[in-house]
Design a protein around this motif. Structure first.
Motif, PDB file in Angstrom:
ATOM      1  N   SER A 298      -7.614  26.185  36.298  1.00 46.67           N
ATOM      2  CA  SER A 298      -7.043  24.618  35.450  1.00 46.67           C
ATOM      3  C   SER A 298      -7.071  23.370  36.770  1.00 46.67           C
ATOM      4  O   SER A 298      -6.636  23.540  37.721  1.00 46.67           O
ATOM      5  CB  SER A 298      -6.183  24.627  34.673  1.00 46.67           C
ATOM      6  N   SER A 299      -7.549  22.124  36.692  1.00 46.62           N
ATOM      7  CA  SER A 299      -6.039  21.005  37.170  1.00 46.62           C
ATOM      8  C   SER A 299      -4.995  21.584  36.755  1.00 46.62           C
ATOM      9  O   SER A 299      -5.027  21.881  35.556  1.00 46.62           O
ATOM     10  CB  SER A 299      -6.891  19.738  36.688  1.00 46.62           C
ATOM     11  N   GLU A 300      -4.672  20.627  37.299  1.00 44.44           N
ATOM     12  CA  GLU A 300      -2.687  19.988  36.985  1.00 44.44           C
ATOM     13  C   GLU A 300      -3.083  19.591  35.115  1.00 44.44           C
ATOM     14  O   GLU A 300      -1.818  19.916  34.797  1.00 44.44           O
ATOM     15  CB  GLU A 300      -1.916  18.722  37.636  1.00 44.44           C
ATOM     16  N   TYR A 301      -3.750  18.922  34.259  1.00 44.45           N
ATOM     17  CA  TYR A 301      -4.411  19.221  32.946  1.00 44.45           C
ATOM     18  C   TYR A 301      -5.116  20.232  32.348  1.00 44.45           C
ATOM     19  O   TYR A 301      -6.031  20.483  32.012  1.00 44.45           O
ATOM     20  CB  TYR A 301      -5.398  17.831  33.287  1.00 44.45           C
ATOM     21  N   ILE A 302      -3.765  21.263  32.384  1.00 47.37           N
ATOM     22  CA  ILE A 302      -3.636  22.613  32.031  1.00 47.37           C
ATOM     23  C   ILE A 302      -4.385  22.196  30.352  1.00 47.37           C
ATOM     24  O   ILE A 302      -5.228  22.891  29.502  1.00 47.37           O
ATOM     25  CB  ILE A 302      -2.483  23.455  31.700  1.00 47.37           C
ATOM     26  N   GLN A 303      -3.478  21.267  29.666  1.00 48.00           N
ATOM     27  CA  GLN A 303      -4.278  20.715  28.532  1.00 48.00           C
ATOM     28  C   GLN A 303      -5.735  20.323  27.910  1.00 48.00           C
ATOM     29  O   GLN A 303      -5.988  20.697  26.651  1.00 48.00           O
ATOM     30  CB  GLN A 303      -3.033  20.089  27.694  1.00 48.00           C
ATOM     31  N   PHE A 304      -6.130  19.743  29.124  1.00 55.43           N
ATOM     32  CA  PHE A 304      -7.422  19.849  28.679  1.00 55.43           C
ATOM     33  C   PHE A 304      -8.623  20.825  29.627  1.00 55.43           C
ATOM     34  O   PHE A 304      -9.694  20.998  28.822  1.00 55.43           O
ATOM     35  CB  PHE A 304      -7.895  18.245  29.532  1.00 55.43           C
ATOM     36  N   ASP A 305      -8.244  21.651  30.695  1.00 60.34           N
ATOM     37  CA  ASP A 305      -9.161  22.549  30.793  1.00 60.34           C
ATOM     38  C   ASP A 305      -8.470  24.271  30.648  1.00 60.34           C
ATOM     39  O   ASP A 305     -10.121  24.592  30.025  1.00 60.34           O
ATOM     40  CB  ASP A 305      -8.699  22.722  33.004  1.00 60.34           C
ATOM     41  N   GLU A 306      -7.487  24.415  30.211  1.00 55.79           N
ATOM     42  CA  GLU A 306      -7.345  25.712  29.619  1.00 55.79           C
ATOM     43  C   GLU A 306      -6.863  25.480  28.485  1.00 55.79           C
ATOM     44  O   GLU A 306      -5.558  25.949  28.455  1.00 55.79           O
ATOM     45  CB  GLU A 306      -6.551  26.202  30.868  1.00 55.79           C
ATOM     46  N   PRO A 307      -6.507  24.401  27.551  1.00 59.96           N
ATOM     47  CA  PRO A 307      -6.037  24.866  26.248  1.00 59.96           C
ATOM     48  C   PRO A 307      -5.553  25.473  25.496  1.00 59.96           C
ATOM     49  O   PRO A 307      -4.090  25.232  25.364  1.00 59.96           O
ATOM     50  CB  PRO A 307      -7.079  23.382  25.369  1.00 59.96           C
ATOM     51  N   GLU A 308      -5.856  26.655  25.613  1.00 55.07           N
ATOM     52  CA  GLU A 308      -6.021  27.648  24.951  1.00 55.07           C
ATOM     53  C   GLU A 308      -4.161  28.527  25.278  1.00 55.07           C
ATOM     54  O   GLU A 308      -3.973  29.234  24.878  1.00 55.07           O
ATOM     55  CB  GLU A 308      -6.561  28.989  24.935  1.00 55.07           C
ATOM     56  N   THR A 309      -4.584  28.166  26.970  1.00 56.21           N
ATOM     57  CA  THR A 309      -3.248  28.967  27.814  1.00 56.21           C
ATOM     58  C   THR A 309      -1.937  28.123  27.227  1.00 56.21           C
ATOM     59  O   THR A 309      -0.973  28.713  27.035  1.00 56.21           O
ATOM     60  CB  THR A 309      -3.780  28.241  29.239  1.00 56.21           C
ATOM     61  N   LEU A 310      -1.853  26.336  27.089  1.00 60.12           N
ATOM     62  CA  LEU A 310      -1.099  25.531  26.827  1.00 60.12           C
ATOM     63  C   LEU A 310      -0.554  26.159  24.916  1.00 60.12           C
ATOM     64  O   LEU A 310       0.408  26.506  24.500  1.00 60.12           O
ATOM     65  CB  LEU A 310      -1.187  24.564  26.618  1.00 60.12           C
ATOM     66  N   ILE A 311      -2.191  25.964  23.880  1.00 60.42           N
ATOM     67  CA  ILE A 311      -1.566  26.321  22.622  1.00 60.42           C
ATOM     68  C   ILE A 311      -1.027  28.248  22.410  1.00 60.42           C
ATOM     69  O   ILE A 311      -0.656  28.363  21.681  1.00 60.42           O
ATOM     70  CB  ILE A 311      -2.926  26.506  21.876  1.00 60.42           C
TER      71      ILE A 311
END
Length: 350
Positions: A324-337
């Motif tokens: 992921s870039s620093e935009y985890i909410q875009f590149d790896e949203p499942e990690t954030l969720i």
């Protein structure tokens, strides 16, 4: 966005979503994102209005705060998913998006107090799980310091860590802010005076962009529908108050960091999850800078600085988003969720 500031130039299938008592249909191939192309619930806060998007039901409420030069659309992938099992609220800080301009200066203390007032005026009671990305991490940590009793947990997404990092790196970051502010001010003045917009630095093989395309990680954003991108560009090309707000936010960064250094409160056993990308300041992986010794040192020091937040709670964990870039909410949203769900589940335990 305040993509750590250093990233400044690197820059669900839901048919209907309930927002502030309304149902907004999505006719786009990018389900739900058209929601953020129009105001949600405009809530009065001490003489001006903040724009909130709240969906779902349940408690604790998850509250999202965006990075510098970002606003609510940052959460277009994560918010609808979180709303499937609890209430989720994103918002535009004063001056940005569809929110009215707010009083100056734009400090994290002022931002946190305005957010709390808006939530209370919208009858969204705590406790809250606070989610902050980049500069938004300063704001949610300040919120927690001021109103810890209303906080159920904390999720930090590649959050700015200058206040807990090496002093030399903090000072270097502040020196770099002067150039960023100068460029942003030039763009602001061109829009205010209806003059041609300055160009952003050219990128090999990429089309030329104007300074109005600097927001988020660069407009247009491939993750969003053409309709949403068009609306965001319209705002970026016309909303002088937004430039004033972001200029003030960056100018106040040193005092925000000093506040956080002075007010370092324990979260007790409240869950904290620290998401680290190891690509801090990188908006797009395909434009990642070379792994020079200097860049690797910067990433290592940032990772270690973010790890210092683990000492704030007896229930804390650092989670790495490795693709992921620093935009985890875009590149790896499942990690954030998944991190938010973990904090949600643990916050409800006795």
């Amino acid at each position: 966005m305040r993509q750590s500031r250093s990233g400044f130039l690197l820059t669900v299938l839901i048919s209907t979503i309930a927002v502030s008592g309304q149902h907004v249909a999505s006719g786009s191939s990018f389900p739900g994102d058209i929601l953020y192309a129009q105001p949600g619930q405009l809530v009065s806060v001490n003489g001006f209005r903040l724009n909130l998007y709240c969906m779902g039901s349940g408690s604790p409420t998850v509250v999202f705060d965006s990075g510098w030069e970002d606003w609510a659309p940052s959460w277009s992938k994560a918010q609808p998913e979180v709303a499937k099992w609890t209430r989720a609220c994103s918002y535009d800080r004063a001056g940005a998006g569809f929110s009215d301009p707010g009083p100056m200066p734009r400090t994290s203390v002022r931002i946190a107090q305005e957010l709390r007032t808006a939530l209370h005026h919208a009858d969204i009671a705590g406790p809250y799980i606070l989610v902050g990305h980049a500069f938004g991490g300063d704001n949610v940590r300040t919120f927690a310091d001021l109103h810890m009793r209303e906080v159920a947990g904390l999720v930090l997404i590649d959050a700015d860590s200058d206040d807990v990092g090496p002093k030399a790196m903090q000072e270097e970051q502040h020196r770099g802010d002067a150039g960023i502010l100068s460029q942003l001010r030039d763009c602001r003045n061109a829009i205010a005076e209806h003059k041609p917009l300055p160009a952003l630095p050219s990128r090999p093989g990429q089309p030329q962009r104007t300074c109005a395309q600097q927001f988020f990680r660069g407009l247009p954003e491939a993750a969003w529908s053409p309709e949403l991108n068009a609306r965001l560009m319209e705002i970026a090309q016309t909303n002088v108050a937004m430039y004033d707000a972001y200029l003030s936010e960056m100018e106040q960064t040193p005092s925000d960091e000093a506040y956080l250094q002075k007010h370092r409160r324990s979260f007790g056993s409240r869950p904290i999850r620290v998401l680290t990308s190891r690509n801090h300041g990188v908006g797009h992986l395909e434009r990642k800078p070379p792994d020079t010794p200097e860049h690797l040192k910067y990433e290592k020091e940032t990772t270690l600085a973010q790890a210092r937040w683990l000492a704030l709670s007896s229930n804390s964990k650092q989670i790495f988003a490795r693709n992921s870039s620093e935009y985890i909410q875009f590149d790896e949203p499942e990690t954030l969720i998944n991190a938010i769900r973990e904090v949600y589940d643990q916050s409800k335990r006795p």
